[in-house]
Write a protein that holds these residues in place. Structure first.
Motif, PDB file in Angstrom:
ATOM      1  N   ALA A 177       0.835  -1.210   0.000  1.00 36.00           N
ATOM      2  CA  ALA A 177       0.000   0.000   0.000  1.00 36.00           C
ATOM      3  C   ALA A 177       0.868   1.258   0.000  1.00 36.00           C
ATOM      4  O   ALA A 177       0.551   2.250  -0.671  1.00 36.00           O
ATOM      5  CB  ALA A 177      -0.926  -0.008   1.213  1.00 36.00           C
ATOM      6  N   ARG A 178       1.961   1.250   0.761  1.00 37.28           N
ATOM      7  CA  ARG A 178       2.866   2.395   0.777  1.00 37.28           C
ATOM      8  C   ARG A 178       3.435   2.648  -0.617  1.00 37.28           C
ATOM      9  O   ARG A 178       3.591   3.805  -1.036  1.00 37.28           O
ATOM     10  CB  ARG A 178       4.011   2.130   1.758  1.00 37.28           C
ATOM     11  CG  ARG A 178       3.604   2.132   3.211  1.00 37.28           C
ATOM     12  CD  ARG A 178       4.722   1.643   4.100  1.00 37.28           C
ATOM     13  NE  ARG A 178       5.945   2.428   3.940  1.00 37.28           N
ATOM     14  CZ  ARG A 178       7.121   2.054   4.426  1.00 37.28           C
ATOM     15  NH1 ARG A 178       7.235   0.926   5.089  1.00 37.28           N
ATOM     16  NH2 ARG A 178       8.171   2.818   4.254  1.00 37.28           N
ATOM     17  N   CYS A 179       3.761   1.557  -1.338  1.00 36.73           N
ATOM     18  CA  CYS A 179       4.274   1.708  -2.702  1.00 36.73           C
ATOM     19  C   CYS A 179       3.236   2.373  -3.599  1.00 36.73           C
ATOM     20  O   CYS A 179       3.554   3.246  -4.412  1.00 36.73           O
ATOM     21  CB  CYS A 179       4.654   0.347  -3.273  1.00 36.73           C
ATOM     22  SG  CYS A 179       6.112  -0.395  -2.533  1.00 36.73           S
ATOM     23  N   GLU A 184       1.134   7.586  -6.240  1.00 40.63           N
ATOM     24  CA  GLU A 184      -0.122   8.340  -6.298  1.00 40.63           C
ATOM     25  C   GLU A 184      -1.293   7.451  -6.723  1.00 40.63           C
ATOM     26  O   GLU A 184      -2.229   7.907  -7.384  1.00 40.63           O
ATOM     27  CB  GLU A 184       0.018   9.551  -7.212  1.00 40.63           C
ATOM     28  CG  GLU A 184       1.066  10.543  -6.702  1.00 40.63           C
ATOM     29  CD  GLU A 184       1.108  11.816  -7.505  1.00 40.63           C
ATOM     30  OE1 GLU A 184       0.334  11.936  -8.484  1.00 40.63           O
ATOM     31  OE2 GLU A 184       1.910  12.693  -7.152  1.00 40.63           O
ATOM     32  N   ARG A 185      -1.245   6.193  -6.309  1.00 43.65           N
ATOM     33  CA  ARG A 185      -2.342   5.252  -6.563  1.00 43.65           C
ATOM     34  C   ARG A 185      -3.071   5.041  -5.239  1.00 43.65           C
ATOM     35  O   ARG A 185      -3.188   3.923  -4.735  1.00 43.65           O
ATOM     36  CB  ARG A 185      -1.791   3.944  -7.117  1.00 43.65           C
ATOM     37  CG  ARG A 185      -1.157   4.078  -8.495  1.00 43.65           C
ATOM     38  CD  ARG A 185      -0.342   2.842  -8.864  1.00 43.65           C
ATOM     39  NE  ARG A 185      -1.104   1.600  -8.752  1.00 43.65           N
ATOM     40  CZ  ARG A 185      -0.555   0.391  -8.902  1.00 43.65           C
ATOM     41  NH1 ARG A 185       0.734   0.279  -9.163  1.00 43.65           N
ATOM     42  NH2 ARG A 185      -1.299  -0.689  -8.781  1.00 43.65           N
ATOM     43  N   HIS A 186      -3.582   6.123  -4.670  1.00 43.91           N
ATOM     44  CA  HIS A 186      -4.190   6.066  -3.343  1.00 43.91           C
ATOM     45  C   HIS A 186      -5.384   5.118  -3.285  1.00 43.91           C
ATOM     46  O   HIS A 186      -5.575   4.397  -2.302  1.00 43.91           O
ATOM     47  CB  HIS A 186      -4.602   7.472  -2.903  1.00 43.91           C
ATOM     48  CG  HIS A 186      -3.453   8.392  -2.664  1.00 43.91           C
ATOM     49  ND1 HIS A 186      -2.691   8.909  -3.698  1.00 43.91           N
ATOM     50  CD2 HIS A 186      -2.918   8.873  -1.508  1.00 43.91           C
ATOM     51  CE1 HIS A 186      -1.750   9.681  -3.191  1.00 43.91           C
ATOM     52  NE2 HIS A 186      -1.862   9.675  -1.878  1.00 43.91           N
ATOM     53  N   THR A 187      -6.185   5.114  -4.330  1.00 46.33           N
ATOM     54  CA  THR A 187      -7.371   4.259  -4.346  1.00 46.33           C
ATOM     55  C   THR A 187      -6.990   2.788  -4.270  1.00 46.33           C
ATOM     56  O   THR A 187      -7.656   1.990  -3.593  1.00 46.33           O
ATOM     57  CB  THR A 187      -8.198   4.523  -5.614  1.00 46.33           C
ATOM     58  OG1 THR A 187      -8.567   5.907  -5.656  1.00 46.33           O
ATOM     59  CG2 THR A 187      -9.459   3.674  -5.623  1.00 46.33           C
ATOM     60  N   ASP A 188      -5.902   2.409  -4.948  1.00 44.88           N
ATOM     61  CA  ASP A 188      -5.449   1.019  -4.927  1.00 44.88           C
ATOM     62  C   ASP A 188      -4.933   0.622  -3.545  1.00 44.88           C
ATOM     63  O   ASP A 188      -4.935  -0.564  -3.193  1.00 44.88           O
ATOM     64  CB  ASP A 188      -4.343   0.806  -5.958  1.00 44.88           C
ATOM     65  CG  ASP A 188      -4.829   0.976  -7.389  1.00 44.88           C
ATOM     66  OD1 ASP A 188      -6.045   0.808  -7.616  1.00 44.88           O
ATOM     67  OD2 ASP A 188      -4.012   1.277  -8.264  1.00 44.88           O
ATOM     68  N   ALA A 189      -4.463   1.606  -2.783  1.00 47.84           N
ATOM     69  CA  ALA A 189      -3.878   1.311  -1.474  1.00 47.84           C
ATOM     70  C   ALA A 189      -4.939   0.990  -0.421  1.00 47.84           C
ATOM     71  O   ALA A 189      -4.671   0.246   0.531  1.00 47.84           O
ATOM     72  CB  ALA A 189      -3.020   2.478  -1.000  1.00 47.84           C
TER      73      ALA A 189
END
Length: 268
Positions: A177-179, A184-189
């Motif tokens: 999730a940090r990656c 800037e893939r916040h939704t995927d995190a």
């Protein structure tokens, strides 16, 4: 520019056994802070405990950064910068011990030096996770993502559920999730953090790993749900002892959290 030799620190105590940390061209800082490249949560570790850097001769040089509980080489406390030899035993604080090895870069072969390994982990998966952590610390998010996804896929494969405890899987999910946040893939995190939290909530030893997962979830939600993000991180902070280093880090983030600017480039 120093003549940098491949060098790794091989974990030699308690939960560090079997872990290998490469010391790259820029060296690294050891400590409890989220900003430390080699981040240790062992008792007696200062936020910024020690520094490792390369001399012009290619030797690794160890300096204590004014730590409360000291840095030691072969049982002797470090008072000034000290060059390290192959096989030297380095200890940070009272418990965190490593062996210095030249000529290796933290790959799978270094993990064969220290025994015993966790009975249900493979050398390959440990090596890939360690490499991913080093890449994450230097903000090489895309490369770290590929490695973490490979490790998680192996752990999720049928018949491999026993390779790691649920706490380990949760920490891998948090790191992935940090990656995503770094890219800037916040939704995927968000779903990764939620899965990590679910695993840790059912664990009797989640502890700081649960707090870290909630903090990363807060960062993932900040751009779109800032109030929820602050509430989650505030709750995680309140679960920690007053004045603890981890609580102070979370409270510092809460003080400046802004959806438009991520104030915390180094996250747990």
């Amino acid at each position: 520019m120093p003549n940098v030799r491949d060098c790794a620190l091989i974990g030699a105590s308690a939960d560090l056994v079997g872990l290998a940390y490469s010391v790259g061209r820029d060296g690294l800082v050891v400590g409890r802070s989220f900003e430390a490249v080699l981040r240790l949560e062992s008792d007696g570790i200062s936020r910024f405990h020690a520094r490792l850097e390369h001399s012009k001769q290619g030797m690794l040089v160890l300096s204590d950064l004014g730590s409360s509980n000291g840095t030691y080489v072969n049982g002797r406390r470090v008072q000034s910068p000290e060059a390290l030899e192959d096989g030297d035993r380095v200890r940070f604080g009272p418990h965190a011990s490593f062996v210095v090895r030249y000529g290796v870069d933290g790959g799978p072969e270094t993990l064969e030096i220290v025994q015993p390994f966790h009975a249900e982990r493979t050398v390959e998966l440990l090596a890939k996770r360690n490499q991913a952590r080093m890449l994450l610390a230097t903000r090489e998010f895309a490369e770290a993502t590929l490695l973490l996804e490979e490790v998680l896929a192996a752990l999720d494969a049928p018949g491999h559920a026993s390779l790691a405890a649920q706490e380990d899987v949760a920490e891998l999910l948090t790191e992935l999730a940090r990656c995503h946040i770094g890219q800037e893939r916040h939704t995927d995190a968000v779903p990764l953090c939620n899965r990590a939290i679910a695993l840790l909530m059912g664990s009797s030893s989640g502890g700081k790993a649960l707090v870290r997962a909630k903090f990363v979830l807060g960062r993932a939600l900040l751009p779109t749900q800032p109030e929820d993000a602050r509430r989650i991180v505030a709750g995680a902070a309140e679960s920690l002892p007053s004045g603890s280093a981890l609580r102070q880090e979370l409270e510092a983030w809460l003080a400046v959290a802004d959806p438009a600017t991520d104030p915390s480039p180094a996250i747990p």
